[in-house]
Write a protein that holds these residues in place. Sequence first.
Motif, PDB file in Angstrom:
ATOM      1  N   LEU A  11       0.812  -1.213   0.000  1.00 16.15           N
ATOM      2  CA  LEU A  11       0.000   0.000   0.000  1.00 16.15           C
ATOM      3  C   LEU A  11       0.851   1.271   0.000  1.00 16.15           C
ATOM      4  O   LEU A  11       0.327   2.369  -0.090  1.00 16.15           O
ATOM      5  CB  LEU A  11      -0.931   0.017   1.215  1.00 16.15           C
ATOM      6  CG  LEU A  11      -2.083  -0.981   1.181  1.00 16.15           C
ATOM      7  CD1 LEU A  11      -2.716  -1.108   2.552  1.00 16.15           C
ATOM      8  CD2 LEU A  11      -3.114  -0.578   0.138  1.00 16.15           C
ATOM      9  N   GLY A  12       2.164   1.113   0.152  1.00 15.41           N
ATOM     10  CA  GLY A  12       3.050   2.264   0.175  1.00 15.41           C
ATOM     11  C   GLY A  12       3.057   2.973   1.520  1.00 15.41           C
ATOM     12  O   GLY A  12       3.418   4.143   1.598  1.00 15.41           O
ATOM     13  N   LEU A  13       2.667   2.271   2.573  1.00 15.02           N
ATOM     14  CA  LEU A  13       2.638   2.861   3.902  1.00 15.02           C
ATOM     15  C   LEU A  13       3.974   2.640   4.596  1.00 15.02           C
ATOM     16  O   LEU A  13       4.617   1.608   4.424  1.00 15.02           O
ATOM     17  CB  LEU A  13       1.524   2.232   4.750  1.00 15.02           C
ATOM     18  CG  LEU A  13       0.110   2.414   4.214  1.00 15.02           C
ATOM     19  CD1 LEU A  13      -0.875   1.610   5.038  1.00 15.02           C
ATOM     20  CD2 LEU A  13      -0.273   3.876   4.209  1.00 15.02           C
ATOM     21  N   GLU A  14       4.369   3.610   5.389  1.00 11.58           N
ATOM     22  CA  GLU A  14       5.635   3.514   6.116  1.00 11.58           C
ATOM     23  C   GLU A  14       5.503   2.495   7.237  1.00 11.58           C
ATOM     24  O   GLU A  14       4.528   2.494   7.984  1.00 11.58           O
ATOM     25  CB  GLU A  14       5.988   4.879   6.694  1.00 11.58           C
ATOM     26  CG  GLU A  14       7.337   4.912   7.355  1.00 11.58           C
ATOM     27  CD  GLU A  14       7.712   6.311   7.798  1.00 11.58           C
ATOM     28  OE1 GLU A  14       8.445   6.410   8.777  1.00 11.58           O
ATOM     29  OE2 GLU A  14       7.257   7.281   7.168  1.00 11.58           O
ATOM     30  N   ILE A  15       6.484   1.650   7.359  1.00 14.13           N
ATOM     31  CA  ILE A  15       6.497   0.625   8.392  1.00 14.13           C
ATOM     32  C   ILE A  15       7.494   1.065   9.454  1.00 14.13           C
ATOM     33  O   ILE A  15       8.693   1.006   9.252  1.00 14.13           O
ATOM     34  CB  ILE A  15       6.898  -0.748   7.821  1.00 14.13           C
ATOM     35  CG1 ILE A  15       5.971  -1.123   6.681  1.00 14.13           C
ATOM     36  CG2 ILE A  15       6.889  -1.805   8.910  1.00 14.13           C
ATOM     37  CD1 ILE A  15       6.463  -2.304   5.875  1.00 14.13           C
TER      38      ILE A  15
END
Length: 192
Positions: A168-172
């Motif tokens: 999703l392109g979310l920062e982890i």
Amino acid sequence: MKKALFFVLLSAVWSVTPAHAQKFGYVDTEFILGKMPEYQKALTEIDKFAEKWSKDIQDKYVEIDKLQKSYQAEEILLTEDMKRDRQRVLSEREREARDYNNKVFGYQGLLYEKKKELMKVPMDMVNRAVEKVALQKKLDFIFDKASDFVMLYTNPRHDYSDYVMEELGLEIKPTATNGNPTNTNKATTNPK
């Protein structure tokens, strides 16, 4: 009922393909959605609608209260016909307010429909990402840790939430979730 059907279907799948080792994993959609800006925006919009509708309902009850106080102050001066008319008006307004409240906040009311509409985009994004991760990782099943399905134990090795977030392109970022510090930054600490 939902859980029983799930277990029946799961048992049927496992009994049909006993020779094939099935690979499974799980994700925590609650955690994933909490990191999505689209989800946060949808929550904000839902709150705005709920607040507006709550104010509308509150305004209706304030009006009813004013009518009630006015009726009580003038009751001695009114004829029986006038009293009945005022009581009828009060009853109608109370019924209208209750009906509107049920229409908005009741079972499958306006708020429910608005939530469904606004949550569709983030949920569709998560579902597509889960499907893509399942195909990439060759998983037969992906469970949702945040669903009604109770997971009594979960091995972090089978947690694919970070892969979905990556998709999703979310920062982890490393965060302690659910008070479990070993559940931090799953993509880098747990081989899958």
